[in-house]
Design a protein around this motif. Structure first.
Motif, PDB file in Angstrom:
ATOM      1  N   THR A  34       0.959  -1.257  -0.141  1.00  0.00           N
ATOM      2  CA  THR A  34      -0.017  -0.328  -0.023  1.00  0.00           C
ATOM      3  C   THR A  34       1.000   1.081   0.461  1.00  0.00           C
ATOM      4  O   THR A  34       0.594   2.337  -0.612  1.00  0.00           O
TER       5      THR A  34
ATOM      6  N   CYS B  84       2.977   1.695  -3.381  1.00  0.00           N
ATOM      7  CA  CYS B  84       1.949   1.709  -4.463  1.00  0.00           C
ATOM      8  C   CYS B  84       1.066   3.387  -4.574  1.00  0.00           C
ATOM      9  O   CYS B  84       0.883   4.490  -5.536  1.00  0.00           O
ATOM     10  N   ASN B  85       1.504   3.446  -2.869  1.00  0.00           N
ATOM     11  CA  ASN B  85       0.856   4.965  -2.614  1.00  0.00           C
ATOM     12  C   ASN B  85       1.196   6.354  -3.302  1.00  0.00           C
ATOM     13  O   ASN B  85       1.165   7.554  -3.430  1.00  0.00           O
TER      14      ASN B  85
ATOM     15  N   ALA C 144       3.316   4.032  -7.613  1.00  0.00           N
ATOM     16  CA  ALA C 144       2.121   3.511  -8.988  1.00  0.00           C
ATOM     17  C   ALA C 144       2.405   3.863 -10.354  1.00  0.00           C
ATOM     18  O   ALA C 144       1.804   5.266 -10.520  1.00  0.00           O
TER      19      ALA C 144
ATOM     20  N   CYS D   4       0.281  -3.561  -7.697  1.00  0.00           N
ATOM     21  CA  CYS D   4      -1.290  -2.040  -7.181  1.00  0.00           C
ATOM     22  C   CYS D   4      -2.528  -2.234  -7.727  1.00  0.00           C
ATOM     23  O   CYS D   4      -2.653  -1.834  -8.719  1.00  0.00           O
TER      24      CYS D   4
END
Length: 578
Positions: free
Chosen positions: A246, A249-250, A253, A278
């Protein structure tokens, strides 16, 4: 074998880095025929065994002993700085590395303290580095002949675990591997070792493969950004936990290649297999939606709320939550299979449905629809109190706080929270099963109990009472830590566990010790992130040499492998920090 890189000293040094990554053109350091992996590509990490890559995958890393995946960009994994367990090396036996290739201290080969069966190769002199590089040429030649496009030399960071090695020796050795790889038309990766990333271009390294570099893994330090500063977008991130995926990806991504794999990187179809990318991007290979929730039932109501429950959905990867709909409009999200919709009008009928979702953004079909009316005049149909919380334990203290944990209560509708009592007086409320009571006097003993409550206002009987003294006023705060254990995955005959160690003190820890007692015949079979002794069911675990320092208020995830059945509930873990 791959392993997460958690160098806390490096993390502290990187904490002062600039907050915004500047993406540069990736270093090539070779002829124009050297091609790094495509940036931001859908990546799969298969060093634990080959399998057909999921749809959409563009880049695969596999062990040098197998063939590349047809039609994709393939990276060839090599353990270039240490031996493999199958090589037959022991402290006194050289196995397949006879001839002066092994690092010896007092005549004994040096075993990796964290990875049993792997021994350090000797890179301490130019002559030894040249000889090792020449021996590695056979493997690099095989990678090129099979059709791999790049190599991934692992254990670049071995100098951090062996006192006889230095970073300058590691850099000199990997530069020889880079020169030879380029001569064969192969790109070469820097594997982990973020502290050496600024030197990558001068050494001829073309891209980075970074395990667990996100802020979620590095106690707030952004190692992923540090790799991007040196390699531009030519960075592949491998995470092993949901929180790490997470966080990565935040931030990255669509820019960097990001994948989550299980710790053992087992092939698809094997027990414990995990692969996620992601959500909604990066060419996610997961396009299968969860099954629709079933058995949606309205379990109770008040004049202003309706409580719901349903049967869990299933998913090929894993359900991450449920969206709750009232009269066709989304009104909330639940991580489990219960939800209480509040703030409603009295004496009014509402219709509800629920949809499940997964990490890739796939959403299930709607559940059945259920109707439920709120009560009139403040009445409630729920008069049953939750069960009393059990197993209340004081898990740690500082000079001004006490930390508590307990086993969850049950309720016919649903527990909404817990009231915490100190010396008979309510001092706070918790939504989960842990609480830290702060602002206390030093060197003072306090008594605690906990009561559960539900949406209708019913309150349980009190839990057991526990006493805990705060530390003396001269305490540094380093005696305070808490630890909680959970299961992360299962495999045939056992499971992988994760203990989250939190520093509840006011300064960084120097080390920590955990103790617990298994409820059955469980035994730790692979310690991974801990050192441990086990006598019968009793376990004492301590930090490894690189993982003892935890910043005040921060946490560290320690993972290990256990043989035996998954305990329910998991044992209470006692944590002592130094």
């Amino acid at each position: 074998m791959s392993r997460p890189k958690r160098n806390l000293a490096v993390a502290a040094a990187l904490a002062t880095a600039a907050a915004t990554a500047v993406f540069l053109q990736a270093p090539n350091a070779g002829a124009a025929t050297i091609t790094p992996p495509p940036v931001g590509a859908n990546f799969d990490y298969q060093i634990g065994g080959p399998y057909t890559p999921p749809a959409g995958v563009q880049v695969v890393s596999r062990d040098n002993s197998v063939s590349p995946a047809p039609g994709l960009y393939n990276i060839c994994y090599i353990n270039a700085f240490q031996t493999q367990p199958a090589d037959g090396v022991t402290a006194t036996t050289d196995g397949t590395w006879a001839g002066g290739y092994l690092l010896k201290i007092n005549g004994k080969n040096q075993e990796d303290p964290e990875w049993k069966g792997e021994f350090a190769l000797d890179i301490t002199t130019a002559a030894k580095r040249t000889a090792l590089a020449a021996k590695m040429e056979t493997t690099i030649d095989s990678c090129a002949a099979k059709g791999f496009a790049a190599i991934e030399p692992d254990n670049y960071d071995s100098y951090t675990r062996f006192s006889g090695l230095t970073s300058s020796e590691a850099e000199a050795y990997i530069s020889l591997l880079a020169q030879y790889s380029h001569s064969k038309g192969l790109a070469i990766a820097q594997k982990n070792t973020v502290e050496l990333a600024p030197d990558a271009k001068s050494l001829g390294l073309d891209f980075a493969i970074a395990e667990e570099c996100s802020t979620a893994d590095q106690q707030g330090t952004d190692e992923c950004k540090a790799y991007a500063d040196s390699f531009g977008r030519n960075v592949i991130i491998i995470e092993y936990k949901d929180a790490g995926l997470t966080a990565a990806c935040n931030e990255f991504a669509g820019q960097l290649s990001i994948v989550q794999r299980d710790q053992n990187v087992v092939p698809s179809g094997s027990s414990g297999y995990v692969r996620q990318v992601c959500p909604g991007g990066g060419g996610s290979s997961d396009t299968q939606a969860p099954s629709a929730p079933s058995g949606l039932t309205a379990t109770g109501s008040t004049s202003s709320s309706v409580s719901l429950s349903w049967t869990a959905s299933t998913d090929n990867v894993g359900v991450t939550g449920y969206d709750v709909y009232r009269n066709g409009q989304k009104v909330g999200t639940a991580s489990g299979t219960t939800y209480t919709d509040s703030g409603l009008a009295a004496a009014t009928t509402y219709q509800y449905s629920v949809k499940a979702k997964d990490a890739a953004g796939n959403t299930s079909a709607a559940s059945n629809t259920v109707s439920k009316a709120t009560q009139s005049g403040g009445g409630s149909s729920d008069t049953q109190a939750p069960s009393a919380p059990s197993g209340l334990t004081a898990t740690g203290s500082t000079s001004s706080s006490v930390s508590l944990s307990w086993t969850a209560s049950t309720d016919n509708v649903g527990v909404t929270g817990y009231d915490v009592y100190r010396n008979g007086q309510k001092v706070g409320t918790a939504s989960g099963t842990t609480y830290t009571d702060s602002g206390l006097a030093a060197a003072t003993t306090y008594q605690y109990s906990v009561k559960a409550k539900d949406a209708a206002g019913n309150t349980s009987a009190a839990s057991n009472t526990v006493s805990k003294a705060t530390q003396s006023s001269g305490s540094t705060g380093n005696n305070g830590c808490t630890a909680t254990m959970k299961q992360t995955s299962t495999f045939s005959g056992g499971f992988n566990a994760d203990v989250v160690v939190k520093n509840t003190g006011s300064t960084a820890t120097k080390g920590w010790t955990l103790t617990w007692t298994w409820p059955g015949s469980q035994t730790i079979s692979d310690p991974w992130d801990i050192k441990f002794t086990q006598t019968g069911a009793s376990v004492t675990a301590t930090n490894t040499s690189s993982d003892g320092a935890i910043a005040a208020g921060s946490s560290y995830d320690a993972e290990f492998e256990v043989k035996g059945s998954v305990p329910s509930p998991f044992p209470t873990v006692t944590c002592t920090a130094s």
